[in-house]
Structures are given as structure tokens and as C-alpha cells.
Design an enzyme around this catalytic site. Structure first.
Site, mmCIF file in Angstrom:
data_model
loop_
_atom_site.group_PDB
_atom_site.id
_atom_site.type_symbol
_atom_site.label_atom_id
_atom_site.label_comp_id
_atom_site.label_asym_id
_atom_site.label_seq_id
_atom_site.Cartn_x
_atom_site.Cartn_y
_atom_site.Cartn_z
ATOM 1 N N ASN A 2 4.295 -10.169 1.586
ATOM 2 C CA ASN A 2 3.100 -10.100 0.740
ATOM 3 C C ASN A 2 3.328 -10.724 -0.640
ATOM 4 O OD1 ASN A 2 0.455 -9.366 0.292
ATOM 5 N ND2 ASN A 2 0.839 -7.169 0.107
ATOM 6 N N HIS A 50 -4.564 6.449 5.158
ATOM 7 C CA HIS A 50 -4.657 6.464 3.698
ATOM 8 C C HIS A 50 -6.014 6.983 3.269
ATOM 9 C CE1 HIS A 50 -1.614 3.020 2.759
ATOM 10 N NE2 HIS A 50 -1.189 3.805 3.718
ATOM 11 N N ARG A 89 -2.322 10.449 3.855
ATOM 12 C CA ARG A 89 -1.762 10.147 2.538
ATOM 13 C C ARG A 89 -2.879 10.281 1.516
ATOM 14 N NH1 ARG A 89 0.482 4.349 0.202
ATOM 15 N NH2 ARG A 89 -1.655 4.182 -0.570
ATOM 16 N N TYR A 149 -2.883 1.574 -8.943
ATOM 17 C CA TYR A 149 -2.391 1.001 -7.700
ATOM 18 C C TYR A 149 -2.421 2.051 -6.591
ATOM 19 C CZ TYR A 149 0.432 -1.645 -4.469
ATOM 20 O OH TYR A 149 0.856 -2.334 -3.364
ATOM 21 N N ASP A 163 2.249 8.768 -2.307
ATOM 22 C CA ASP A 163 3.082 7.610 -2.650
ATOM 23 C C ASP A 163 3.060 7.414 -4.163
ATOM 24 O OD1 ASP A 163 4.410 5.189 -2.749
ATOM 25 O OD2 ASP A 163 3.219 4.241 -1.166
ATOM 26 N N HIS A 187 4.733 4.976 -5.539
ATOM 27 C CA HIS A 187 4.852 3.517 -5.715
ATOM 28 C C HIS A 187 5.900 3.110 -6.756
ATOM 29 C CE1 HIS A 187 1.567 2.560 -3.021
ATOM 30 N NE2 HIS A 187 0.758 3.371 -3.665
ATOM 31 N N GLU A 215 6.667 9.721 -1.452
ATOM 32 C CA GLU A 215 7.212 8.381 -1.160
ATOM 33 C C GLU A 215 7.510 7.603 -2.431
ATOM 34 O OE1 GLU A 215 4.469 6.149 1.220
ATOM 35 O OE2 GLU A 215 5.378 4.233 0.704
ATOM 36 N N GLU A 232 10.307 0.953 1.682
ATOM 37 C CA GLU A 232 9.422 -0.123 2.143
ATOM 38 C C GLU A 232 9.798 -1.484 1.551
ATOM 39 O OE1 GLU A 232 5.631 1.496 0.739
ATOM 40 O OE2 GLU A 232 5.453 -0.206 -0.609
ATOM 41 N N ARG A 288 11.636 4.367 5.195
ATOM 42 C CA ARG A 288 10.291 3.785 5.106
ATOM 43 C C ARG A 288 10.232 2.310 5.492
ATOM 44 N NH1 ARG A 288 5.751 4.284 5.429
ATOM 45 N NH2 ARG A 288 4.888 3.371 3.548
ATOM 46 N N HIS A 311 6.840 1.579 7.461
ATOM 47 C CA HIS A 311 5.779 0.961 6.669
ATOM 48 C C HIS A 311 4.764 0.299 7.617
ATOM 49 C CE1 HIS A 311 4.981 -1.915 3.032
ATOM 50 N NE2 HIS A 311 4.325 -0.792 2.876
ATOM 51 N N ASP A 347 -0.634 -5.484 5.284
ATOM 52 C CA ASP A 347 0.139 -6.724 5.125
ATOM 53 C C ASP A 347 1.277 -6.823 6.155
ATOM 54 O OD1 ASP A 347 0.701 -4.721 2.778
ATOM 55 O OD2 ASP A 347 2.623 -5.719 3.070
ATOM 56 N N GLU A 355 3.002 4.917 9.480
ATOM 57 C CA GLU A 355 1.836 4.574 8.645
ATOM 58 C C GLU A 355 0.880 3.685 9.446
ATOM 59 O OE1 GLU A 355 2.889 2.227 5.229
ATOM 60 O OE2 GLU A 355 1.080 2.809 4.133
ATOM 61 N N TRP A 358 10.168 0.373 -15.983
ATOM 62 C CA TRP A 358 10.664 1.197 -14.859
ATOM 63 C C TRP A 358 11.614 0.419 -14.071
ATOM 64 C CZ3 TRP A 358 6.903 -2.112 -14.959
ATOM 65 C CH2 TRP A 358 6.393 -2.695 -13.812
HETATM 66 O O1 EZ4 Z 1 2.369 -1.372 -1.668
HETATM 67 O O2 EZ4 Z 1 2.011 -2.903 1.495
HETATM 68 O O3 EZ4 Z 1 2.978 2.666 1.481
HETATM 69 N N1 EZ4 Z 1 2.378 1.652 1.375
HETATM 70 C C1 EZ4 Z 1 2.361 0.890 0.302
HETATM 71 C C2 EZ4 Z 1 1.643 -0.419 0.391
HETATM 72 C C3 EZ4 Z 1 2.458 -1.499 -0.298
HETATM 73 C C4 EZ4 Z 1 2.018 -2.859 0.109
HETATM 74 C C5 EZ4 Z 1 2.946 -3.926 -0.456
HETATM 75 O O4 EZ4 Z 1 2.789 -5.124 0.213
HETATM 76 O O5 EZ4 Z 1 2.935 1.259 -0.693
HETATM 77 O O6 EZ4 Z 1 0.375 -0.350 -0.146
HETATM 78 CO CO CO Z 2 4.400 2.794 -0.228
#
Ligand code: EZ4
Ligand code: CO
Length: 410
Positions: free
Chosen positions: A38, A123, A148, A160, A217, A219, A243, A269, A290, A319, A323, A346, A410
């Protein structure tokens, strides 16, 4: 002996960008591998076209382990997401060929099914609690048995992992990579986040009860100490996992988190090698791996990571966002079915356009995914349709504009 005769790198964009590797043998058998990285797609295209394709011609398509080692060691420059995405695509395409040649779905070649289906999580997200509840209810109505939960943070415009609010009955549609020439910079504020998230989980538990497995998550946006605070504050809500609480490349940072909270942890991931997990697995600092099949070296390498994890009672949670192409998702599902230390998978359904380009045999029913029983992976590719969707650059955002105007580090 059958040999590899043709190697093609296919780029398409039915709603989002995908890179697919197709290997054809001298017997006319084809195999597909997902090479999508991605936001860095064309780097993998060049790697495959310029540096890997020519090496594969004439090789034995059934020598999967040998080809993996040849490409990994032969690159000299070990690991890295571009190299490993390319090797993954080759590996998965060769498993697909082996399945077709032997007439078996890939999971049978991996030792056969350990379960009737792979528990999937979907999600859900919302800009506020009513929107989040609608999104969760939509997933329950679709049959999801694990969800999630992501939420907007008061004060931050865009966060995000949070999609557009869903209407009742509507499909969840979230694509973090945005079509543009450069990544968008989004907001972030650790203190606001740490205050808000526990209130969201309290409300969700109140509304949907204690049984539903809930995931979250972070992130990779927290420091080890912030992650410890979050893990503790979420303990009353009994998460299935938290996560990417911190950037996992600092493996030692997880010692701090692990020693402070019993909330289960999932990481990996963005990892591309077993070495990214070495400390996390041997010190039992995580509960779930993951990785995706597509970024960690294919079925061959991820199988080994999972066998290593099994020694430490660590399970899979691969994961599977949009994408990961349907080819990559199918590869994950074959491994999910075969692994004994499977945890969860997922699952975000791809767009209709994507599923017209990639015809899949996998199914989702009663909360479980199954790869189907077609020989190989069970995924087809429509070249004519794929060619109607041109690639345009799309990038993941950068989460770094803090409320006080400074940049998040970070
Ligand atoms: O940020 O797939 O757990 N899933 C994620 C996704 C990732 C994207 C990155 O390409 O965190 O949304
Ligand atoms: Co993630």
C-alpha cells in the site's frame, strides 16, 4: 519436468491499487500471488519485473522452499518490505500452481483443515456513539461474531482508522489510502485519545453486553508508557486484543506494556520477517501475530513464524484489510484453516469492482470465512476488466498534527 515459463506483473485499480504476480508453467498452469504494498506499489512492480522475473524462468515450479531461499539469500540485502512483498508474491503463486497441479486446495497441502472455518472480525467505527452503534449493529446483522471498534476523538478533525459514518444496513467502506500525489497529514493527540477510548468501550459494553469479542487498533501511535496506560484502562472491557499499541520495531518497548497490563496484545501488520518477532515471541510479549501472508514472505515463511509462535502459545490474527488483494486474502484463509494455533482473521469485504476483477471462491457465513475447495488458491483474474482500471498514486496519511500545534513524535 515442468518449468516456469512466464512471469507477469499485473497492475490494476478497481477502487484501489493492486499488484498481482502471475506465473505460468511450461504445462500452461498459472498461479497468482499478491504483490500489493500500500502506497509503495510501483517499487514492488520494478523489483519483480527487473530483478526477480528473469531469475524464475526455467526453475521447477514445485521447488517452493528452494526458490524462497534462493530469492531471500540471493538478494544479499535481506528483509525489507519491498523485497519481502516480492518474495511473498512468488511463494503464493507457486503454492497456487502446486494446488492446481495436484488438484487440491492449498490448505490440504498444508496439512489439512484444523477447523470448519476461520473466525473473522469486521471493522466498525463512528464519529460519535450513535454512529458507532449503527456500524456495530450492521456488522452483527451481516453475521460477524467479533468486531474491531474505532472512534473519532473529540477535538481531532480526522482520525486514522475511522471511516465515514454508516447508515443502517449499509456496507462499511473504509479506505485509508487517499488518491493524491503526497500523503495527507492528519491530527493526533495522545492525551485526548487516552481519555476518550475507555469511555467508548464502556458505552459499547453497556449497549452490546459482555459476550461480543471486541478489538481495538491503536495504529502504532503510543509510547510504551501510554500503551501501558491504555491497556490498563481497557481491562474492565475485556478486549479480545489491543493492536499495534506502540511501533513494534522497538520490540523491547513491549516489555513495559506487557508488565503493566493483562489486555491481550497483537502486533505485526508492518513486519516482514520472523526476526521482527524474535523478542516479542521468545519473551511472550504478544498474544497474536498480525502479519499478512503478502508482506512476510508468503505462506512458506508465515507458516514458520506461526510454528515458532506456537511454542509460546501465541496465535494468529492475520492482517486482512482491503489493501490485501483477494489473492492475498485467499492465501491467508488457506493458512488459517490449516494452522492449529489460529486465533482470528481480519476481514473487510472488497468493493464490487475488485471482486469482479478477482473472482474468489472464499465464503463468509455465520461469522466464519472458508477458502473454498477449488484446486490451488481458488482465485481468478479478469485481465480485460483489470485493464480498464488505471493505476493512480494513493498514499496512507501521516498522523502527526497535535492539538497544541506541535508534531507528534512516535
Ligand atoms: O493501516 O491496511 O488493522 N488494519 C490496519 C489497516 C492498515 C492498512 C495499511 O495499509 O491497521 O487499516
Ligand atoms: Co492495524
Amino acid at each position: 519436468m515442468s518449468t516456469i515459463e512466464r512471469v507477469e506483473v499485473l497492475v490494476t485499480s478497481p477502487g484501489r491499487n493492486f499488484v498481482t504476480l502471475r506465473i505460468t508453467t511450461s504445462d500452461g498452469v498459472t498461479g497468482l500471488g499478491d504483490a500489493t504494498l500500500n502506497g509503495r506499489e510501483l517499487a514492488v512492480v520494478a523489483y519483480l519485473k527487473e530483478h526477480i522475473g528473469p531469475l524464475l524462468i526455467g526453475r521447477d515450479p514445485q521447488a517452493i522452499e528452494d526458490t524462497w531461499q534462493y530469492l531471500y539469500r540471493g538478494a544479499y540485502w535481506r528483509r525489507g518490505p519491498v523485497t519481502m512483498a516480492a518474495i511473498s508474491a512468488v511463494d503464493v503463486a507457486l503454492w497456487d500452481i502446486l494446488g492446481k497441479v495436484t488438484g487440491q486446495p492449498v490448505y490440504q497441502l498444508l496439512g489439512g483443515a484444523s477447523r470448519t472455518g476461520a473466525l473473522a472480525y469486521g471493522h466498525a467505527s463512528g464519529s460519535d456513539l450513535p454512529a458507532l452503534f449503527t456500524s456495530i449493529q450492521n456488522h452483527l446483522d451481516l453475521g460477524f461474531r467479533a468486531i474491531r471498534v474505532q472512534s473519532a476523538i473529540p477535538g481531532l478533525d480526522q482520525v486514522y482508522g475511522v471511516g465515514t459514518d454508516q447508515q443502517p444496513g449499509a456496507k462499511y467502506d473504509y479506505e485509508p489510502a487517499k488518491r493524491s500525489a503526497a500523503p495527507i497529514e492528519e491530527g493526533w493527540d495522545g492525551r485526548a485519545y487516552l481519555r476518550h477510548v475507555p469511555t467508548v468501550f464502556a458505552a459499547v459494553r453497556e449497549e452490546f453486553g459482555p459476550d461480543l469479542p471486541l478489538l481495538h487498533d491503536a495504529h502504532h501511535r503510543l509510547s510504551p508508557n501510554e500503551a501501558a496506560i491504555l491497556g490498563r484502562s481497557l481491562e474492565p472491557y475485556d478486549l479480545f486484543w489491543l493492536e499495534d499499541c506502540t511501533p513494534g520495531e522497538n520490540q523491547e518497548g513491549l516489555r513495559r506494556v506487557r508488565s503493566q497490563t493483562t489486555t491481550p496484545l497483537a502486533i505485526g501488520e508492518v513486519f516482514n520477517s520472523v526476526y521482527d518477532y524474535q523478542t516479542l515471541i521468545t519473551e511472550q510479549l504478544i498474544d497474536y501475530v498480525r502479519s499478512s501472508v503478502t508482506h512476510t514472505g508468503g505462506i512458506t515463511a508465515l507458516r514458520k513464524i506461526m510454528d515458532f509462535a506456537a511454542i509460546y502459545q501465541i496465535k494468529s490474527g492475520f492482517h486482512g484489510p482491503t489493501d490485501i488483494s483477494p489473492v492475498g486474502q485467499a492465501a491467508a484463509l488457506h493458512l488459517d484453516l490449516a494452522l492449529h494455533n489460529f486465533g482470528i482473521q481480519e476481514y473487510m469485504k472488497h468493493s464490487d469492482a475488485t471482486l469482479e476483477v478477482f473472482q474468489t471462491s472464499y465464503t463468509f457465513a455465520n461469522g466464519l470465512l472458508h477458502p473454498g475447495n477449488n484446486p490451488g488458491l481458488g482465485v481468478g483474474y479478469d485481465d480485460d476488466l483489470a485493464d480498464t482500471f488505471a493505476y493512480t498514486p494513493a498514499y496512507l496519511p501521516v498522523n502527526r498534527l497535535q492539538l497544541d500545534g506541535s508534531l507528534h513524535d512516535w
